[in-house]
Design an enzyme around this catalytic site. Structure first.
Site, short mmCIF file in Angstrom:
data_model
loop_
_atom_site.label_atom_id
_atom_site.label_comp_id
_atom_site.label_asym_id
_atom_site.label_seq_id
_atom_site.Cartn_x
_atom_site.Cartn_y
_atom_site.Cartn_z
CE LYS A 185 60.63 37.05 46.06
NZ LYS A 185 60.53 38.37 46.16
CB ALA A 205 54.41 38.54 41.26
CB ILE A 206 54.12 43.27 43.82
CG1 ILE A 206 55.58 43.21 43.01
CG2 ILE A 206 54.09 44.19 45.38
CD1 ILE A 206 55.73 44.84 42.50
CG HIS A 229 62.27 7.85 45.56
ND1 HIS A 229 61.05 8.40 45.70
CD2 HIS A 229 62.27 7.07 46.58
CE1 HIS A 229 60.30 7.86 46.67
NE2 HIS A 229 61.26 7.02 47.20
#
Length: 474
Positions: free
Chosen positions: A51, A185-186, A453
């Site tokens: 990440k 994913a990888i 919002h």
């Protein structure tokens, strides 16, 4: 004389060290055995440092597109060595954090290779060959998994031209033309990282769509997005031949019609799944049974077929996710405490249908529960909602209007069966639907919830409204 514990945890990944901490909190005398680095693969070579890499690539991508935000940024370059150094620094920082947690919770750490001598006894051999024996009333196996090798002898990953995820995290050079084998994913995360840094990326997937575990609409959207970013995506394709050379890799790719095309790449990343780390730890000697995929069989609390021996995380059945392992660690520790007469403890079995999945490619993907197809296969009559980010004010303001939120409900009961998202920061949003599933939420509660919002999360609300023909902003 062997050290004696209430619980020994074999492996210190996100399942193992969390199990040890929870056991210590419950008053159990606890030890952990680790052969490499505290924190396991996830912290040192997986979830966290990847990440960090992806964040660097994301910032680089935004800087290259600064003009879209009325800004000027010229001569932007990426320093691969510095990017990798930052990623490794993040991993080192968290490794030290886990070390501190072990001390804080008075958990004994035995560094070395653990092996069962009996159901309640382990030998631990350190790097310098010293061997000790430790005993525990209960032992949790949390040994994780490793990357699966390519099925071709010539395709063995050596870190030069053919990489696993581990090699791809500390690359000696930036690939010029990269092949990623596998679109899970990888695979798509590394494809996104290297594409953002300027590599010419091709992804091949043997199934008929990318990220095949996700909802079909998500797969379709992602493939379109990746192609728009300049990647070549080949589905229903598989590796036929691979020949690494000094400066390149020649690859034969077979398409769905059986035609083989030879292409030359500078590097190849193999992202074709995982294998559990269950060899050479003595499981066969104590009779612990693997399943047909060689993962350890365990019940929803982590019990194996051998009394006093438990298993959690990637060495057991999927999904193979760090947060699933951590949750299993807590559940197993609490079940063990209960067996050791802790009457205050009431563990809950793992609900695999409420485990979120997150993929940090660009755009991000997040999901929980059943896909639309799986819900129908299970016999549900469904109501489906879908709301695109182009209808969300915050997403437009962020310049991140590509994506959508899809929700799947049981048409008869209103039960939330599944939720699927693709777009900016959806990995931070999915937890709202996860909590909803755990609380057995229906469409009524979700429609009557006030969403702030302006936020991207308003798309979650609109998706629910869409399923019941009440959408407001489309």
């Amino acid at each position: 004389m062997a050290d004696n514990y209430d619980l020994i945890v074999l492996g210190s990944g996100p399942g193992g060290y969390v199990a040890a901490i929870r056991a210590s909190q419950l008053g159990l005398k606890t030890a952990i055995v680790e052969r490499e680095r505290l924190g396991g693969i996830c912290l040192n070579w997986g979830c966290i440092p990847t990440k960090a890499l992806l964040r660097s690539a994301e910032v680089f991508h935004q800087m290259q597109n600064a003009k879209d935000y009325g800004l000027a940024a010229d001569n932007i370059t990426a320093d691969l060595e510095a990017i990798v150094k930052r990623s490794r620094g993040v991993a080192d920082q968290l490794n030290k954090g886990v070390t501190g947690l072990m001390k804080k919770n008075k958990i004994a750490v035995h560094m070395g290779q653990g092996k069962f001598l009996a159901p309640g006894k382990l030998s631990v051999t350190s790097e310098d060959g010293k061997e000790e024996t430790i005993e525990g009333k209960h032992i949790i196996i949390a040994t994780g998994a490793r990357a699966r090798e390519l099925p071709k002898k010539s395709g063995k990953a050596d870190g030069k031209r053919i990489w696993t995820y581990r090699h791809a995290m500390v690359p000696p050079e930036l690939p010029t033309k990269l092949l990623v084998i596998g679109s899970g994913a990888i695979g798509v995360e590394f494809a996104s990282f290297y594409n953002d840094l300027g590599a010419d990326v091709t992804v091949i997937e043997m199934l008929d769509r990318v990220v095949p575990v996700e909802d079909a609409d998500v797969s379709k959207f992602l493939e379109k997005s990746l192609k728009k970013q300049g990647m070549t995506i080949l589905t229903s394709a598989k590796l036929e031949t691979i020949e690494p050379g000094e400066k390149s890799v020649k690859v034969g790719i077979k398409d769905k019609d059986g035609n083989v095309t030879e292409v030359e790449f500078s590097h190849v990343i193999a992202a074709v799944g995982i294998l559990p780390n269950i060899e050479n730890i003595g499981l066969e000697d104590i009779g612990v049974e693997p399943d047909e995929r060689f993962h350890i069989k365990a019940d929803p609390f982590g019990r194996t077929n051998v009394a006093g021996v438990w298993a959690i995380g990637d060495c057991t059945a999927g999904p193979w996710l760090a947060h699933k392992a951590s949750h299993e660690g807590v559940t197993a520790a609490e079940a063990i405490a209960q067996e050791l007469d802790n009457a205050e403890d009431h563990p809950h079995p793992l609900d695999r249908n409420a485990i979120p999945g997150c993929t940090y490619c660009h755009p991000q993907i997040a999901s929980v529960g059943l896909t639309e197809a799986k819900a129908k296969e299970a016999g549900h009559e469904v109501r489906v909602g879908n709301f695109p980010f182009i209808g969300n004010g915050k997403a437009i303001a962020l310049g991140e209007s590509d994506g959508f939120v899809k929700t799947v409900f049981d048409a008869k009961t209103g039960e939330l069966l599944g939720a699927h998202m693709i777009g900016a920061e959806v990995t931070e949003m999915i937890q709202g639907f996860v909590v909803g599933k755990v609380l057995e939420t229906t469409e009524a509660e979700l429609m009557n919830t006030v969403f702030p919002h302006p936020t991207v999360s308003e798309a979650m609300h609109e998706s629910v409204l869409s399923a019941y023909d009440r959408v407001l902003h489309m």
